[in-house]
Write a protein that holds these residues in place. Structure first.
Motif, PDB file in Angstrom:
ATOM      1  N   GLY A 187       0.598  -1.199   0.087  1.00 15.03           N
ATOM      2  CA  GLY A 187       0.027   0.002  -0.145  1.00 15.03           C
ATOM      3  C   GLY A 187       0.965   1.183   0.135  1.00 15.03           C
ATOM      4  N   ALA A 188       2.031   1.285   0.530  1.00 10.91           N
ATOM      5  CA  ALA A 188       2.922   2.671   0.928  1.00 10.91           C
ATOM      6  C   ALA A 188       3.710   2.541  -0.447  1.00 10.91           C
ATOM      7  CB  ALA A 188       3.741   2.258   2.134  1.00 10.91           C
ATOM      8  N   ASP A 242       3.915  14.196   0.754  1.00 10.62           N
ATOM      9  CA  ASP A 242       3.173  13.096   0.831  1.00 10.62           C
ATOM     10  C   ASP A 242       3.590  11.422   0.229  1.00 10.62           C
ATOM     11  OD1 ASP A 242       0.709  11.029   0.112  1.00 10.62           O
ATOM     12  OD2 ASP A 242      -0.218  12.391   1.546  1.00 10.62           O
ATOM     13  N   GLY A 243       4.037  11.841  -0.853  1.00 10.85           N
ATOM     14  CA  GLY A 243       4.741  10.617  -1.846  1.00 10.85           C
ATOM     15  C   GLY A 243       6.022  10.101  -1.019  1.00 10.85           C
ATOM     16  N   LEU A 244       6.890  11.064  -0.638  1.00 10.49           N
ATOM     17  CA  LEU A 244       7.955  10.953   0.064  1.00 10.49           C
ATOM     18  C   LEU A 244       7.935  10.122   1.381  1.00 10.49           C
ATOM     19  CD1 LEU A 244      10.215  13.716  -0.793  1.00 10.49           C
ATOM     20  CD2 LEU A 244      10.752  11.563  -1.691  1.00 10.49           C
ATOM     21  N   TYR A 245       6.990  10.645   2.164  1.00 13.87           N
ATOM     22  CA  TYR A 245       6.507   9.801   3.329  1.00 13.87           C
ATOM     23  C   TYR A 245       5.934   8.908   3.333  1.00 13.87           C
ATOM     24  CZ  TYR A 245       3.848   8.951   7.493  1.00 13.87           C
ATOM     25  OH  TYR A 245       3.489   8.230   8.728  1.00 13.87           O
ATOM     26  N   SER A 246       5.107   8.266   1.846  1.00 16.48           N
ATOM     27  CA  SER A 246       4.740   7.001   1.726  1.00 16.48           C
ATOM     28  C   SER A 246       6.125   6.100   1.313  1.00 16.48           C
ATOM     29  CB  SER A 246       3.835   6.938   0.647  1.00 16.48           C
ATOM     30  OG  SER A 246       2.692   7.626   1.132  1.00 16.48           O
ATOM     31  N   PHE A 247       7.064   6.678   0.548  1.00 16.18           N
ATOM     32  CA  PHE A 247       8.297   5.907   0.438  1.00 16.18           C
ATOM     33  C   PHE A 247       8.997   5.520   1.489  1.00 16.18           C
ATOM     34  CE2 PHE A 247      12.563   5.545  -1.068  1.00 16.18           C
ATOM     35  CZ  PHE A 247      12.525   4.646  -1.929  1.00 16.18           C
ATOM     36  N   ALA A 250      -7.279   5.770   4.234  1.00 16.33           N
ATOM     37  CA  ALA A 250      -8.116   5.532   5.452  1.00 16.33           C
ATOM     38  C   ALA A 250      -8.557   3.995   5.264  1.00 16.33           C
ATOM     39  CB  ALA A 250      -9.298   6.338   5.100  1.00 16.33           C
ATOM     40  N   VAL A 251      -8.392   3.223   4.215  1.00 12.60           N
ATOM     41  CA  VAL A 251      -8.699   1.772   4.331  1.00 12.60           C
ATOM     42  C   VAL A 251      -7.720   1.033   4.767  1.00 12.60           C
ATOM     43  CG1 VAL A 251      -9.359   0.023   2.498  1.00 12.60           C
ATOM     44  CG2 VAL A 251     -10.438   2.167   2.175  1.00 12.60           C
ATOM     45  N   VAL A 252      -6.543   1.350   4.472  1.00 14.25           N
ATOM     46  CA  VAL A 252      -5.549   0.631   5.024  1.00 14.25           C
ATOM     47  C   VAL A 252      -5.309   0.740   6.359  1.00 14.25           C
ATOM     48  CG1 VAL A 252      -2.873   0.339   4.927  1.00 14.25           C
ATOM     49  CG2 VAL A 252      -4.159   0.650   2.815  1.00 14.25           C
ATOM     50  N   TYR A 253      -5.555   2.009   6.837  1.00 16.27           N
ATOM     51  CA  TYR A 253      -5.508   2.332   8.245  1.00 16.27           C
ATOM     52  C   TYR A 253      -6.488   1.697   9.134  1.00 16.27           C
ATOM     53  CZ  TYR A 253      -6.481   4.632  12.713  1.00 16.27           C
ATOM     54  OH  TYR A 253      -6.689   5.167  14.040  1.00 16.27           O
ATOM     55  N   PHE A 254      -7.650   1.577   8.692  1.00 19.11           N
ATOM     56  CA  PHE A 254      -8.613   0.912   9.293  1.00 19.11           C
ATOM     57  C   PHE A 254      -8.518  -0.918   9.434  1.00 19.11           C
ATOM     58  CE2 PHE A 254     -12.466  -1.859   8.819  1.00 19.11           C
ATOM     59  CZ  PHE A 254     -13.329  -1.449   9.955  1.00 19.11           C
ATOM     60  N   LEU A 255      -7.921  -1.292   8.310  1.00 16.98           N
ATOM     61  CA  LEU A 255      -7.539  -2.843   8.284  1.00 16.98           C
ATOM     62  C   LEU A 255      -6.367  -2.822   9.345  1.00 16.98           C
ATOM     63  CD1 LEU A 255      -7.453  -3.549   4.620  1.00 16.98           C
ATOM     64  CD2 LEU A 255      -9.198  -4.282   6.129  1.00 16.98           C
ATOM     65  N   LEU A 256      -5.332  -2.142   9.723  1.00 21.38           N
ATOM     66  CA  LEU A 256      -4.232  -2.183  10.426  1.00 21.38           C
ATOM     67  C   LEU A 256      -4.757  -2.019  11.808  1.00 21.38           C
ATOM     68  CD1 LEU A 256      -1.420  -0.537   8.552  1.00 21.38           C
ATOM     69  CD2 LEU A 256      -1.851  -3.427   8.900  1.00 21.38           C
ATOM     70  N   ASN A 257      -5.677  -0.942  12.229  1.00 18.65           N
ATOM     71  CA  ASN A 257      -5.921  -0.484  13.559  1.00 18.65           C
ATOM     72  C   ASN A 257      -6.985  -1.356  14.070  1.00 18.65           C
ATOM     73  OD1 ASN A 257      -6.002   2.115  15.349  1.00 18.65           O
ATOM     74  ND2 ASN A 257      -8.047   1.811  14.861  1.00 18.65           N
ATOM     75  N   LYS A 258      -7.611  -2.416  13.252  1.00 22.36           N
ATOM     76  CA  LYS A 258      -8.395  -3.439  14.158  1.00 22.36           C
ATOM     77  C   LYS A 258      -7.448  -4.373  14.754  1.00 22.36           C
ATOM     78  CE  LYS A 258     -10.624  -5.013  10.680  1.00 22.36           C
ATOM     79  NZ  LYS A 258     -11.831  -5.993  10.077  1.00 22.36           N
ATOM     80  N   TRP A 308       0.095   4.837   9.359  1.00 21.34           N
ATOM     81  CA  TRP A 308      -1.042   5.179   8.140  1.00 21.34           C
ATOM     82  C   TRP A 308      -2.085   6.057   8.875  1.00 21.34           C
ATOM     83  CZ3 TRP A 308      -1.442   3.949   3.306  1.00 21.34           C
ATOM     84  CH2 TRP A 308      -0.381   2.939   2.703  1.00 21.34           C
ATOM     85  N   ARG A 309      -2.273   6.112  10.017  1.00 19.64           N
ATOM     86  CA  ARG A 309      -3.156   7.188  10.641  1.00 19.64           C
ATOM     87  C   ARG A 309      -2.421   8.648  10.294  1.00 19.64           C
ATOM     88  NH1 ARG A 309      -2.821  10.209  15.428  1.00 19.64           N
ATOM     89  NH2 ARG A 309      -1.163   8.976  16.069  1.00 19.64           N
ATOM     90  N   MET A 310      -0.841   8.810  10.288  1.00 21.31           N
ATOM     91  CA  MET A 310      -0.427  10.050   9.954  1.00 21.31           C
ATOM     92  C   MET A 310      -0.611  10.299   8.582  1.00 21.31           C
ATOM     93  SD  MET A 310       2.934   9.763  12.437  1.00 21.31           S
ATOM     94  CE  MET A 310       3.802  11.091  11.467  1.00 21.31           C
ATOM     95  N   ASP A 311      -0.634   9.205   7.767  1.00 26.19           N
ATOM     96  CA  ASP A 311      -0.614   9.402   6.522  1.00 26.19           C
ATOM     97  C   ASP A 311      -2.311   9.852   5.970  1.00 26.19           C
ATOM     98  OD1 ASP A 311       0.293   9.650   3.835  1.00 26.19           O
ATOM     99  OD2 ASP A 311       0.832   7.442   3.626  1.00 26.19           O
ATOM    100  N   THR A 312      -3.373   9.089   6.464  1.00 30.01           N
ATOM    101  CA  THR A 312      -4.583   9.459   6.483  1.00 30.01           C
ATOM    102  C   THR A 312      -4.952  11.002   6.615  1.00 30.01           C
ATOM    103  OG1 THR A 312      -4.898   7.347   6.701  1.00 30.01           O
ATOM    104  CG2 THR A 312      -6.927   8.848   6.927  1.00 30.01           C
ATOM    105  N   LEU A 313      -4.216  11.427   7.893  1.00 26.27           N
ATOM    106  CA  LEU A 313      -4.529  12.719   8.225  1.00 26.27           C
ATOM    107  C   LEU A 313      -3.794  13.890   7.326  1.00 26.27           C
ATOM    108  CD1 LEU A 313      -4.302  12.410  12.143  1.00 26.27           C
ATOM    109  CD2 LEU A 313      -6.250  12.921  10.914  1.00 26.27           C
TER     110      LEU A 313
END
Length: 305
Positions: free
Chosen positions: A17-18, A40-45, A127-135, A150-155
């Motif tokens: 995902g990242a 945003d892209g560098l953060y994901s990288f 948000a979808v990836v964060y939801f799956l991990l947060n559970k 991922w919460r940081m990335d969603t925000l």
């Protein structure tokens, strides 16, 4: 039941995902000259590299090696988490500096329409990836770190969405000259806000590296169970030491018995150990339990001799 396979699957989801959002952000941000999208892209990288590191270390920890690691390899987990958040901290500091430089240089001209489309896609996906991990974040320190990431990335993506929506609205007003400042201003606000997250998480990980006591609710739960044992066997005092390292709790309990205490047989000592484990299942971590009985308090206090 949460297993190592489940942990690896979730970590792989985080990695791929990242990687997708990293490529999307860097390419899209470069094409429309947006520092915010590039950030945003560098953060994901960076997330990709750090998630791969988490995955490799999680696999290494799962392999037993009691000869070289008699107490397990869980100490590697907080060390990796420190590395992860240190990298994110550096990225945030660098982004703040670039944003300030851009604002002092007159801002950045961008295509706000294309930027808004990216923001919508990115926010929903993150948000979808964060939801799956947060559970499942309570089951693993690695998953918790990934969920926080991922919460940081969603925000961040949501902030990008708000910023570019605001820029689109400005394009229909006499204040179009403000638009070039929206991108670096949002970078400054978002990266500046996120500076506190890696600092907080690194401090938690350092507590585990130093083998400090876990959160108070965990200590309270064990003390409640131990108190009932003391009452049943008329034990007046005990010394409890608990340290959380990664996904493991190290619990050491020394019962100090005297002439008024009930005689505790070897079988009863094992029953006490089993009782402690069974009554603290809700704590949710693997447990390394050591229980001992002594007449001499000095052995419980672990004084150097």
């Amino acid at each position: 039941m949460f297993t190592k396979a489940s942990e690896k699957t979730l970590l792989k989801l985080s990695v791929f995902g990242a990687l997708f959002f990293a490529i999307l952000g860097i390419v899209w941000g470069t094409l429309i000259s947006s520092y915010l999208i590039i950030f945003d892209g560098l953060y994901s990288f960076v997330s990709v590299m750090l998630s791969l590191l988490s995955l490799l270390v999680a696999q290494y920890i799962s392999k037993s090696d009691s000869r070289r690691f008699p107490f397990g390899k869980e100490m590697l987990e907080p060390v990796v988490i420190i590395v992860k958040y240190a990298a994110i901290l550096i990225l945030c500091i660098l982004s703040v500096w670039l944003a300030i430089d851009a604002m002092l240089s007159g801002g950045r001209e961008i295509n706000v329409g294309h930027a808004l489309i990216f923001a919508v896609v990115n926010t929903v996906g993150c948000a979808v990836v964060y939801f799956l991990l947060n559970k499942n974040k309570a089951k693993s320190g690695f998953i918790q770190a990934e969920a926080n990431q991922w919460r940081m990335d969603t925000l961040l993506s949501a902030a990008v969405l708000v910023g570019f929506f605001f820029a689109v609205l400005l394009s229909f007003t006499p204040y179009q000259s403000v638009i070039p400042y929206v991108d670096p201003l949002m970078v400054l606000l978002v990266a500046g806000y996120f500076l506190k997250v890696p600092i907080i998480e690194m401090s938690k990980a350092f507590r585990e590296v130093l083998e400090m006591s876990p959160d108070q609710p965990i200590q309270t739960r064990f003390k409640e169970v131990i108190a009932s044992i003391e009452d049943r066997y008329n034990i007046q005092e005990s010394i409890v030491r608990i340290a959380k390292v990664g996904n493991k709790l190290f619990i050491e309990i020394d019962f100090i018995v005297d002439e008024h205490s009930k005689n505790v047989t070897i079988s009863e000592q094992d029953e006490i150990r089993e009782e402690i484990i069974q009554h603290t299942k809700d704590v949710g971590y693997k447990k390394w339990l050591t229980v001992s009985f002594t007449n001499e308090k000095k052995w419980a206090e672990k004084r150097l001799v």
